[in-house]
Structures are given as C-alpha cells and as structure tokens.
Motif scaffolding. Sequence first.
Motif, PDB file in Angstrom:
ATOM      1  N   ASN A  79     113.613  27.160  40.763  1.00 27.06           N
ATOM      2  CA  ASN A  79     114.904  26.732  41.299  1.00 27.06           C
ATOM      3  C   ASN A  79     116.011  27.381  40.481  1.00 27.06           C
ATOM      4  N   GLN A  80     116.990  27.965  41.159  1.00 25.97           N
ATOM      5  CA  GLN A  80     118.133  28.580  40.486  1.00 25.97           C
ATOM      6  C   GLN A  80     119.415  28.157  41.185  1.00 25.97           C
ATOM      7  N   SER A  81     120.418  27.851  40.402  1.00 27.61           N
ATOM      8  CA  SER A  81     121.749  27.578  40.935  1.00 27.61           C
ATOM      9  C   SER A  81     122.742  28.611  40.426  1.00 27.61           C
ATOM     10  N   THR A  82     122.335  29.351  39.414  1.00 28.04           N
ATOM     11  CA  THR A  82     123.177  30.403  38.855  1.00 28.04           C
ATOM     12  C   THR A  82     122.379  31.702  38.846  1.00 28.04           C
ATOM     13  N   LEU A  83     123.100  32.809  38.870  1.00 24.45           N
ATOM     14  CA  LEU A  83     122.451  34.111  38.838  1.00 24.45           C
ATOM     15  C   LEU A  83     121.869  34.367  37.452  1.00 24.45           C
ATOM     16  N   ASN A 142     117.357  29.976  45.541  1.00 30.20           N
ATOM     17  CA  ASN A 142     118.725  30.058  45.046  1.00 30.20           C
ATOM     18  C   ASN A 142     119.565  29.016  45.770  1.00 30.20           C
ATOM     19  N   ASN A 178     122.766  28.317  45.163  1.00 31.47           N
ATOM     20  CA  ASN A 178     124.186  28.612  45.035  1.00 31.47           C
ATOM     21  C   ASN A 178     124.817  28.605  46.428  1.00 31.47           C
ATOM     22  N   ARG A 234     125.337  34.788  47.694  1.00 33.88           N
ATOM     23  CA  ARG A 234     123.938  35.195  47.799  1.00 33.88           C
ATOM     24  C   ARG A 234     123.512  35.747  46.439  1.00 33.88           C
ATOM     25  N   TRP A 235     122.226  35.835  46.255  1.00 29.07           N
ATOM     26  CA  TRP A 235     121.693  36.395  45.015  1.00 29.07           C
ATOM     27  C   TRP A 235     122.115  37.856  44.919  1.00 29.07           C
ATOM     28  N   LYS A 287     116.852  42.178  41.724  1.00 24.30           N
ATOM     29  CA  LYS A 287     115.672  41.619  42.385  1.00 24.30           C
ATOM     30  C   LYS A 287     114.419  42.438  42.078  1.00 24.30           C
ATOM     31  N   VAL A 306     113.564  36.143  46.436  1.00 23.51           N
ATOM     32  CA  VAL A 306     114.630  35.143  46.349  1.00 23.51           C
ATOM     33  C   VAL A 306     114.973  34.656  47.752  1.00 23.51           C
ATOM     34  N   ASP A 324     117.914  32.604  49.536  1.00 23.07           N
ATOM     35  CA  ASP A 324     119.260  32.044  49.421  1.00 23.07           C
ATOM     36  C   ASP A 324     119.357  30.851  50.371  1.00 23.07           C
TER      37      ASP A 324
END
Length: 192
Positions: free
Chosen positions: A82-86, A122, A124, A128-129, A133, A158, A160
């Motif tokens: 899980n990612q919320s930031t790049l 992602n 966010n 978008r990411w 990649k 990824v 988005d």
Amino acid sequence: MRNKLKEKDRTEKLFIVENEVFCDIFNAICFGGRKVIKEKEIVDAPVAGAFKYEGKVRGIDSDVSKYYRNANLNIALLTIENQSTLDSRMPLRVIGYEGARYNVQYLNRAKYIYPVITIILNFNTHDRWSAPKNLKECFKNNYPVELDEYINDYKIHVVDVAFLEENEINKFNSDFRMIADYYYQKRNKGNY
C-alpha cells in the motif's frame, strides 16, 4: 504527519489481509474480475525478513503476503504493498522483497519453484504514480549506454486506485469495491 501515515498504512493492511479482499484484488487486477484465486487456496505468508548490511541486521517488511496453493503446492507468492506517497526507489524495495523470497526457494533447493508477484496499490487521490516503475528509470541514465543491454530492467506493477475507471472498479466483488469507489469519487468530486 508520520504517525498519521503509519496509522493509515496499518488500517489498509488490516483490511487487505482478509482473504476475501486479498483474492478479490488479485482477481480483479490480474484476471479481469474472474474468480480464479479462491479464498481456500491462499494462506498467510511471512511478511518480515532480514538482511545484513554493514554488520547490522536490517528488517524488510512487506505489507501483506499470501501463498497461493493447490493441494499444498505453492503456485505463487502474492504480495500487496500500500502506498499513499510516491517512492522513487520502489523498484529497489520490490526487488529486495521478491529477491529474498526467491533466495529462500534457492537455498531450500525447492523442487517446485514458484513466482513471486507484487502489486502496489497507490491510494494517492491527486496524482497517478509518476515515480520510477522500473529499475532503469531509477538510474536516470547515469551509466554508459553500452551497459544498457546487460542491465535487467526489473519492473513493478502499480495500480492507481483513485484513477481506476468505473468499469474497472466494478470488477471488484468484495468490500474493496467501496474503497476503490471512495477514492474515485474523492478524486473526481472532492468528497464521498
């Protein structure tokens, strides 16, 4: 801010660790919504690992990992991050996680070698990411062009979540559909 992100990450993990949700995410993303991976075919896998660097043992923890099995034979090891930031070094992190899992198979002289697959979600809602990649993007061409063909260009996958189209969101069958819809509406309408 850091504690808020850690709490959000912990909440996302608790939701995604549920077999129904975990299977649904892989089925929607990898199999177009077909129910290929079944809940009874997955079992929790270790998420913690370690390596030694400069004389110190360092931990590497992935978010959620599960073995996809058929008759106690591993078909694959599936992981969700899980990612919320790049994270501009995400390909390096994923290589570390997956490489460690392949190394275990190698060291154990596994009779049946299985793939290790990681999906990055992602969350966010603004962007978008846009971070690298694949491995070569991390290098920013800071190497002689003659070496290019010898560099394995490891890539990451990824998703988005906030940028999924409605038809893609409808491929989810679990409560993750509501999560994806929430991020979609938050991005498009500013609220839910």
